[in-house]
Design a protein around this motif. Sequence first.
Motif, PDB file in Angstrom:
ATOM      1  N   LEU A   1       2.093 -96.132 -10.379  1.00 44.85           N
ATOM      2  CA  LEU A   1       1.994 -97.591 -10.370  1.00 44.85           C
ATOM      3  C   LEU A   1       3.183 -98.253 -11.047  1.00 44.85           C
ATOM      4  O   LEU A   1       3.460 -99.433 -10.802  1.00 44.85           O
ATOM      5  CB  LEU A   1       0.696 -98.030 -11.061  1.00 44.85           C
ATOM      6  N   ASN A   2       3.897 -97.522 -11.871  1.00 49.00           N
ATOM      7  CA  ASN A   2       5.003 -98.087 -12.637  1.00 49.00           C
ATOM      8  C   ASN A   2       6.331 -98.023 -11.886  1.00 49.00           C
ATOM      9  O   ASN A   2       7.373 -98.336 -12.445  1.00 49.00           O
ATOM     10  CB  ASN A   2       5.134 -97.352 -13.982  1.00 49.00           C
ATOM     11  N   ASN A   3       6.293 -97.589 -10.627  1.00 50.55           N
ATOM     12  CA  ASN A   3       7.508 -97.535  -9.806  1.00 50.55           C
ATOM     13  C   ASN A   3       7.261 -98.263  -8.488  1.00 50.55           C
ATOM     14  O   ASN A   3       6.172 -98.186  -7.912  1.00 50.55           O
ATOM     15  CB  ASN A   3       7.902 -96.080  -9.529  1.00 50.55           C
ATOM     16  N   LYS A   4       8.297 -98.946  -8.014  1.00 54.39           N
ATOM     17  CA  LYS A   4       8.159 -99.743  -6.789  1.00 54.39           C
ATOM     18  C   LYS A   4       8.357 -98.909  -5.536  1.00 54.39           C
ATOM     19  O   LYS A   4       7.949 -99.308  -4.441  1.00 54.39           O
ATOM     20  CB  LYS A   4       9.171-100.896  -6.795  1.00 54.39           C
ATOM     21  N   ALA A   5       9.000 -97.761  -5.635  1.00 49.81           N
ATOM     22  CA  ALA A   5       9.215 -96.892  -4.481  1.00 49.81           C
ATOM     23  C   ALA A   5       8.892 -95.455  -4.876  1.00 49.81           C
ATOM     24  O   ALA A   5       9.279 -95.004  -5.950  1.00 49.81           O
ATOM     25  CB  ALA A   5      10.654 -97.000  -3.983  1.00 49.81           C
ATOM     26  N   ILE A   6       8.175 -94.758  -4.000  1.00 50.98           N
ATOM     27  CA  ILE A   6       7.817 -93.366  -4.239  1.00 50.98           C
ATOM     28  C   ILE A   6       8.492 -92.523  -3.161  1.00 50.98           C
ATOM     29  O   ILE A   6       8.164 -92.639  -1.978  1.00 50.98           O
ATOM     30  CB  ILE A   6       6.289 -93.153  -4.187  1.00 50.98           C
ATOM     31  N   VAL A   7       9.450 -91.698  -3.569  1.00 51.98           N
ATOM     32  CA  VAL A   7      10.186 -90.853  -2.631  1.00 51.98           C
ATOM     33  C   VAL A   7       9.652 -89.422  -2.746  1.00 51.98           C
ATOM     34  O   VAL A   7       9.775 -88.785  -3.791  1.00 51.98           O
ATOM     35  CB  VAL A   7      11.700 -90.875  -2.916  1.00 51.98           C
ATOM     36  N   LEU A   8       9.054 -88.937  -1.660  1.00 54.99           N
ATOM     37  CA  LEU A   8       8.469 -87.604  -1.648  1.00 54.99           C
ATOM     38  C   LEU A   8       9.296 -86.686  -0.752  1.00 54.99           C
ATOM     39  O   LEU A   8       9.644 -87.061   0.364  1.00 54.99           O
ATOM     40  CB  LEU A   8       7.031 -87.651  -1.117  1.00 54.99           C
ATOM     41  N   THR A   9       9.601 -85.502  -1.246  1.00 55.97           N
ATOM     42  CA  THR A   9      10.222 -84.508  -0.373  1.00 55.97           C
ATOM     43  C   THR A   9       9.121 -83.877   0.483  1.00 55.97           C
ATOM     44  O   THR A   9       7.931 -83.961   0.148  1.00 55.97           O
ATOM     45  CB  THR A   9      10.942 -83.426  -1.187  1.00 55.97           C
ATOM     46  N   GLU A  10       9.528 -83.246   1.570  1.00 54.52           N
ATOM     47  CA  GLU A  10       8.542 -82.639   2.471  1.00 54.52           C
ATOM     48  C   GLU A  10       7.674 -81.608   1.750  1.00 54.52           C
ATOM     49  O   GLU A  10       6.451 -81.580   1.910  1.00 54.52           O
ATOM     50  CB  GLU A  10       9.254 -81.985   3.655  1.00 54.52           C
ATOM     51  N   SER A  11       8.302 -80.768   0.958  1.00 60.27           N
ATOM     52  CA  SER A  11       7.543 -79.723   0.266  1.00 60.27           C
ATOM     53  C   SER A  11       6.637 -80.299  -0.824  1.00 60.27           C
ATOM     54  O   SER A  11       5.554 -79.775  -1.075  1.00 60.27           O
ATOM     55  CB  SER A  11       8.489 -78.678  -0.332  1.00 60.27           C
TER      56      SER A  11
END
Length: 206
Positions: A188-198
């Motif tokens: 919740l404390n970040n505006k963007a969540i970048v997830l790798t495939e793994s």
Amino acid sequence: MELAIYNIKGEDTGRKAVLNDEVFAIEANEHAVYLDVKQYLANQRQGTHKAKERSEVSGSTRKLHKQKGGGGARIGDINSPVLVGGGRVFGPRPRDYRFKLNKKLKSLARKSALTYKAMDNEIIIVEDFSFEAPKTKDFVNFAKNLQIADKKALFVLANENKNVYLSARNLPTANVMVASEVNTYVLLNNKAIVLTESSLDVINKF
């Protein structure tokens, strides 16, 4: 739910990643989120605050004047809380602020946070990546390619990657974390969540 998968250059690879609806599309529970965030912040507190009370202040215990006949209010020693320099009444004492929450509630809160992020289109899926050497410039370019350089972003990896971590360490808006350590507060404390495939494979099993 399906999202496009991007490469390190910010280009659409043409492939899709499937987000588990049992993790990213549940009926969010706001109270569970509140409790989990409250616990996280409470656990960060050192609890070392301390104020001296009447018995701990340095000063004589002699009674300043007799109890009656002086024409004024009765008074004890110079350490009295009503006098300047006296002790404090019910001051803070060292304590442990931590409290316990059930695992199922914490899991529900984390899934709720992921659901909120999915609803707000704040989740980005990228191919697994790494850097040949720790270099902040490379990480900045990566964030620019994803158009999130001006946002506070969380980059989630499946496993620890020293080069990626060191490349992002000097950036105040970038946080790098392993998927197994992701919690409600940091989501919740970040505006963007970048997830790798793994890392998505790990999170889909939450």
